[in-house]
Scaffold this active site. Structure first.
Site, PDB file in Angstrom:
ATOM      1  N   SER A 146       9.665 -15.575  10.790  1.00  0.00           N
ATOM      2  CA  SER A 146      11.115 -15.527  10.515  1.00  0.00           C
ATOM      3  C   SER A 146      11.713 -15.596  11.803  1.00  0.00           C
ATOM      4  CB  SER A 146      11.243 -14.166   9.913  1.00  0.00           C
ATOM      5  OG  SER A 146      12.643 -13.992   9.664  1.00  0.00           O
ATOM      6  N   LYS A 172      10.954 -19.427   8.464  1.00  0.00           N
ATOM      7  CA  LYS A 172      12.113 -19.119   7.846  1.00  0.00           C
ATOM      8  C   LYS A 172      13.187 -19.073   8.645  1.00  0.00           C
ATOM      9  CE  LYS A 172      12.915 -14.215   6.268  1.00  0.00           C
ATOM     10  NZ  LYS A 172      12.418 -13.382   5.154  1.00  0.00           N
ATOM     11  N   LYS A 174      17.010 -17.352   9.461  1.00  0.00           N
ATOM     12  CA  LYS A 174      18.094 -16.454   9.037  1.00  0.00           C
ATOM     13  C   LYS A 174      19.364 -17.271   8.693  1.00  0.00           C
ATOM     14  CE  LYS A 174      15.918 -12.588   8.745  1.00  0.00           C
ATOM     15  NZ  LYS A 174      15.802 -11.598   7.500  1.00  0.00           N
ATOM     16  N   ASP A 199      16.888 -17.392   4.784  1.00  0.00           N
ATOM     17  CA  ASP A 199      17.362 -15.611   4.315  1.00  0.00           C
ATOM     18  C   ASP A 199      18.306 -15.478   4.631  1.00  0.00           C
ATOM     19  OD1 ASP A 199      17.144 -12.995   3.737  1.00  0.00           O
ATOM     20  OD2 ASP A 199      15.653 -12.512   4.849  1.00  0.00           O
ATOM     21  N   GLU A 224      16.379 -16.981   0.086  1.00  0.00           N
ATOM     22  CA  GLU A 224      16.010 -15.435  -0.059  1.00  0.00           C
ATOM     23  C   GLU A 224      17.656 -14.834  -0.189  1.00  0.00           C
ATOM     24  OE1 GLU A 224      13.107 -14.090   2.556  1.00  0.00           O
ATOM     25  OE2 GLU A 224      13.712 -12.167   2.275  1.00  0.00           O
ATOM     26  N   ASP A 249      15.122  -9.932  -2.354  1.00  0.00           N
ATOM     27  CA  ASP A 249      14.580  -9.062  -1.395  1.00  0.00           C
ATOM     28  C   ASP A 249      15.314  -7.803  -1.510  1.00  0.00           C
ATOM     29  OD1 ASP A 249      13.964  -7.648   0.823  1.00  0.00           O
ATOM     30  OD2 ASP A 249      14.173  -8.994   2.245  1.00  0.00           O
ATOM     31  N   LYS A 273       8.214  -5.993  -0.563  1.00  0.00           N
ATOM     32  CA  LYS A 273       8.327  -5.208   0.789  1.00  0.00           C
ATOM     33  C   LYS A 273       7.574  -3.829   0.540  1.00  0.00           C
ATOM     34  CE  LYS A 273      11.152  -7.319   3.641  1.00  0.00           C
ATOM     35  NZ  LYS A 273      12.645  -7.433   4.229  1.00  0.00           N
ATOM     36  N   GLY A 301       8.419  -8.888   5.596  1.00  0.00           N
ATOM     37  CA  GLY A 301       8.315  -7.960   6.632  1.00  0.00           C
ATOM     38  C   GLY A 301       9.668  -7.441   7.472  1.00  0.00           C
TER      39      GLY A 301
HETATM   40  O1  OSB Z   1      15.261  -9.856   5.198  1.00  0.00           O
HETATM   41  O2  OSB Z   1      13.245 -10.252   5.314  1.00  0.00           O
HETATM   42  C1  OSB Z   1      14.166  -9.679   5.554  1.00  0.00           C
HETATM   43  C2  OSB Z   1      13.592  -8.091   9.376  1.00  0.00           C
HETATM   44  C3  OSB Z   1      13.927  -6.731   9.126  1.00  0.00           C
HETATM   45  C4  OSB Z   1      14.664  -6.773   8.089  1.00  0.00           C
HETATM   46  C5  OSB Z   1      14.821  -7.345   6.695  1.00  0.00           C
HETATM   47  C6  OSB Z   1      14.159  -8.870   7.031  1.00  0.00           C
HETATM   48  C7  OSB Z   1      13.407  -9.200   8.084  1.00  0.00           C
HETATM   49  C8  OSB Z   1      12.771 -10.240   8.484  1.00  0.00           C
HETATM   50  C9  OSB Z   1      11.704 -10.459   9.519  1.00  0.00           C
HETATM   51  O3  OSB Z   1      13.219 -11.398   7.892  1.00  0.00           O
HETATM   52  C10 OSB Z   1      10.381 -10.366   8.707  1.00  0.00           C
HETATM   53  C11 OSB Z   1       9.500 -10.154   9.997  1.00  0.00           C
HETATM   54  O4  OSB Z   1       8.976 -11.011  10.617  1.00  0.00           O
HETATM   55  O5  OSB Z   1       8.982  -8.923  10.055  1.00  0.00           O
HETATM   56 MG    MG Z   2      14.817 -10.847   3.444  1.00  0.00          MG
END
Ligand code: OSB
Ligand code: MG
Length: 386
Positions: A146, A172, A174, A199, A224, A249, A273, A301
């Site tokens: 991510s 992914k 953001k 995401d 997402e 999510d 998650k 994650g």
């Molecule tokens: O929205 O998936 C998410 C990290 C912290 C809180 C929410 C999210 C995320 C990530 C990173 O997208 C996922 C990772 O690499 O741990």
């Molecule tokens: Mg997410």
């Protein structure tokens, strides 16, 4: 696999570990990972570890390290200790008596189940496979990375190139309003065959549907959580307007939530998650439903430390987890983790979960002390500032 454990003591370790690079999402920038490690000892002589992946501030979740400390110390730990002996059937009333606080519950349940697996001499993945009634499990876990919001398109392309060079096959990005079509189009242009997804962490509204439709020709694996963190219905309205599959999510906290989402057609894919849903028991119930109703599943994650990473990897070995999970190699976030060994990316964009009993990782005592010291130092600095 039957098990029985009697928890004799619970220790909470608030920690801070620096990130190798800042991580930016639509709700803020993060330079450190604050977390709460949960250690339990049992009368049977095993130790279990779990991780409450909450930070300093409520953002992705309303929980923080301090709410975790409060809820665990004052309610969940006394409830568990008063319970005495636990087995696969619980009883779990002491857990359900506390509403909400899923991250705290995940930390404690993770410690319990990893202790149960350790006592059995089996990896946590084997215990979860058994609890899920699955005939087999993945030996290695398909993963992606991510990428936080970058300062420029050039920086985004460079970051993607670096991760692709490291061997990641699913990326992914953001996104947020003003940072969506352009970076995604640039990455798609440079990497035509990459498994690419976005995401939004709830940064859009249904009025943005025409704008989000512009992503439809980029062959994204999914978008997402584009809309409200507490919304399911409007996602179903957006889903009907897009070709790109939606993944939820933030909105899915329980079995009931995922049932509603499936019924409404709000998502075709579920980011499962374990932290967000209050731990591995709920995660297994939701997993079951997803598999039965044909929803695709992957494990999300939240910048876990080694304990949390090992826990999520174990969950990701379940056979119905059929899309790459957000569980990257340790070094993607941390130069040095508190737990050993670090997780490394293997061939085919896959990570091999630990084979040893329980979580299969061990806490490095000096690094734990240093991370606890760093927590107290940052806590004092933050207090002075306020
Ligand atoms: O929205 O998936 C998410 C990290 C912290 C809180 C929410 C999210 C995320 C990530 C990173 O997208 C996922 C990772 O690499 O741990
Ligand atoms: Mg997410």
């Amino acid at each position: 696999m039957t098990w029985q454990i009697t928890v004799t003591d619970i220790t909470l370790h608030p920690v801070v570990v620096p990130l190798v690079q800042a991580f930016e999402t639509s709700f803020g920038v993060q330079h450190h990972r604050a977390a709460l490690l949960v250690q339990i000892n049992t009368a049977e002589g095993v130790t279990g570890w779990g991780e409450v992946t909450a930070g300093w501030e409520p953002g992705y979740s309303y929980e923080t390290v301090y709410t975790g400390l409060h809820i665990l110390r004052d309610f969940l730990a006394p409830g568990l200790l008063a319970q005495g002996t636990l087995d696969a059937h619980g009883p779990w009333a002491w857990l359900h008596r506390v509403r909400g606080h899923p991250l705290a519950k995940h930390g404690l349940l993770g410690a319990i189940l990893s202790a149960a697996a350790a006592q059995h001499g089996e990896p946590l993945a084997a215990l979860l496979q058994h609890m899920a009634g699955a005939p087999k499990r993945h030996e290695t876990v398909s993963v992606g990375v991510s990428i936080g919001i970058q300062p420029s398109i050039e920086a985004t392309l460079a970051a993607v190139q670096d991760y692709v060079d490291e061997g990641y096959q699913r990326i992914k990005l953001k996104i947020k309003p003003g940072w969506d079509v352009a970076p995604l189009r640039a990455v798609r242009g440079a990497f035509p065959d990459l498994m690419l997804m976005a995401d939004a962490n709830s940064a859009y509204t249904l009025a943005d549907a025409p704008h989000l439709k512009k992503l439809d020709d980029l062959h994204l694996l999914m978008i997402e959580q584009p809309l409200g963190h507490d919304d399911i219905y409007q996602h179903s309205q957006l889903a009907a307007q897009l070709k790109t599959p939606l993944c939820l999510d933030e909105s899915l906290h329980s079995l009931s939530d995922v049932q509603v989402a499936a019924q409404l057609g709000a998502c075709r894919i579920v980011n499962l998650k374990p932290q967000r849903v209050g731990g591995l028991l709920n995660a297994l119930a939701m997993y079951h439903f997803c598999v039965m109703s044909g929803l695709d599943v992957w494990i999300g994650g939240m910048l876990e430390l080694g304990i949390g990473r090992a826990t999520s990897l174990a969950l990701a070995t379940l056979p119905g987890v059929n899309l790459p999970s957000d569980i990257s190699a340790t070094q993607r976030y941390y130069a040095q983790d508190i737990a050993d060994p670090p997780f490394e990316l293997g061939p085919g964009s896959r990570i091999t979960p630990p084979q040893g009993p329980g979580l299969g990782v061990s806490i490095h005592p000096d690094r734990l002390s240093e991370a606890e010291r760093a927590f107290h130092e940052m806590a004092q600095t933050r207090e002075k500032r306020s």
